[in-house]
Design a protein around this motif. Structure first.
Motif: not given
Length: 472
Positions: A140-152, A432-445
């Motif tokens: 779990i500790g290594r996954l926190r990068f994918a969940l910034p305040p924008l997503v959580t 869907p909201a969480a999935l969209i936010a996580i994916v876009l946050n990882l792929v958009l520059p």
């Protein structure tokens, strides 16, 4: 309470220190009062969504009492996992566990109008989700990068928005009453408003225990008001047993793709929330960062506690954030104190008459408390979003995730041609909201900090620096 009345400043910051019993017992019960209403409310909401009758003569009423009872009992068991520990399971910190609101938007579509038979599907999803949650403890500790305040922050806000409708429906008379002349009557709303006004008054004008227990006292005031109006029936209290043990597979167990996927995805969100709670407890109570061992142990306890709950007919458990604030307020970091609270919860869970009393609360009274609690969930999400760097990139991510997630929840018929499993997951809104936010946050520059600001609809400026406009 002063430090000298309980222990030295150094002792109070030590999780392994237990104050004298005369102090530990009221402090432990205070933790229970802070989470009690939030812990039993999901069981009532799920039973109501499934179509359980709320009348005293309903054949489903004993099932509701049992689920309320198990919500208390297994919240206590899961809390003991956290405070005492079992091998790698548990953080050995004063973490209070309870039934999670986060799973309600997933559970409601799975059981809506399907009766007690649908609860078996929930239990299968809860057990699968709990095991997956425990598995997340490995990394779990290594996954926190994918969940910034924008997503959580978005996810927590969506949870609250998904539930506020339930609060208003309950305050107006409950889902079964929709369309009847009694629905939305002045009597119904008066019971809910008593709860809201008393809660607000205590929260803002009282201190200490009265402020911490504002929602509970507000419900008691609303209950008393409803009793005077003749809206309370206590007939089930006399019929309820004085003592009962948990019953394995009480509702049965059925595994469906929609339930398993939904609970596993929400377990990921719950695990991240637990990481934040553990960090908040160690920082607020001991003035230090949480260790990897504590975070992993807390995540294991979340998952194991949830899986065991599902096996006995209870709902998912997670760490309770309101108790994190209580530790910071009292300054008592003792896991012994929370253990006392856990034992009190277990005792309550063994006495069905307590569940019968809770189930006698009129739905309108409960609606007043739910409106406050779910509104606070939304507010907590907005508070988390205040840490977001509000540049154009993040505004677009938030806008798309919120619009699609909330829109699909408000208009589930838009996906009527999807297979049942996908439709249930997509119309929950949160996933869907969480999935969209996580994916876009990882792929958009990331945007360049020097970019010019951009005017958006409504005269709101997107600030290239990422800061919100400051008030004068």
């Amino acid at each position: 309470m002063s430090d000298t009345a309980i222990g030295t400043a150094e002792q109070l910051r030590d999780p392994n220190y237990t104050p004298p019993l005369v102090k530990a017992v009221p402090l432990g019960i205070q933790h229970v009062l802070a989470m009690f209403v939030s812990n039993v409310t999901p069981a009532i909401i799920v039973c109501g969504a499934a179509g359980f009758g709320f009348g005293s003569n309903s054949p489903d009423f004993p099932q509701m009492i049992y689920m309320i009872q198990m919500s208390m009992f297994f919240a206590g068991i899961a809390t003991l996992f956290q405070t005492i520990g079992l091998g790698p399971v548990g953080a050995r910190l004063p973490i209070v566990q309870g039934t999670s609101f986060a799973f309600i938007p997933i559970m409601i579509p799975l059981v809506a109008g399907k009766g007690v038979e649908a609860i078996a599907v929930l239990m299968g999803g809860i057990v699968a989700g709990g095991l997956f949650h425990a598995f997340l403890g490995l990394f779990i500790g290594r996954l926190r990068f994918a969940l910034p305040p924008l997503v959580t922050g978005l996810v927590v806000t969506m949870i609250g928005l998904a539930l506020v409708k339930v609060g208003v429906q309950y305050a107006a008379g409950g889902v079964p009453a929709i369309g009847t002349p009694e629905y939305g009557s002045l009597i119904n709303w008066s019971m809910a408003l008593v709860v809201i006004f008393v809660t607000l008054g205590l929260k803002f004008f009282a201190r200490g225990m009265l402020s911490v227990s504002a929602v509970l006292i507000g419900l008691l005031a609303g209950y008393a008001f409803a009793f005077l109006l003749g809206e309370v029936s206590l007939s089930n209290v006399g019929r309820a047993a004085s003592f009962a043990l948990p019953n394995p597979l009480h509702f049965g167990m059925e595994f469906t793709v929609a339930a398993v996927i939904g609970f596993c995805l929400m377990s990921f969100v719950s695990a991240v929330e637990t990481v934040g709670d553990v960090s908040g407890i160690t920082k607020g109570g001991a003035g230090r960062e949480a260790t990897d061992r504590e975070i992993e142990g807390a995540t294991y306890a979340d998952g194991v506690g949830t899986a065991i709950s599902g096996f006995f007919g209870a709902l998912p458990n997670t760490s309770f954030s309101q108790n994190v604030g209580l530790i910071a307020m009292t300054g008592v970091m003792s896991r012994g104190v929370v253990t006392v609270g856990a034992l009190f919860l277990i005792l309550c869970g063994l006495i069905p008459k307590i569940g019968a009393v809770i189930s006698s609360i009129p739905i309108e009274v409960l609606g007043g408390g739910v409106i406050v609690m779910f509104g606070m969930v939304v507010a907590a999400g907005i508070s988390m979003l205040s840490d977001v760097n509000w540049n154009r990139r993040n505004m677009v991510i938030f806008a798309i995730a919120l619009s699609l997630g909330l829109g699909l929840q408000l208009e589930p018929g838009a996906l009527q041609h999807l297979p049942d499993t996908l439709r249930v997951l997509a119309t929950s809104g949160i996933l869907p909201a969480a999935l969209i936010a996580i994916v876009l946050n990882l792929v958009l520059p990331e945007e360049l900090t020097g970019e010019a600001t951009e005017e958006v609809s409504g005269g709101m400026a997107g600030h290239g620096s990422g800061s919100l406009p400051k008030e004068d």
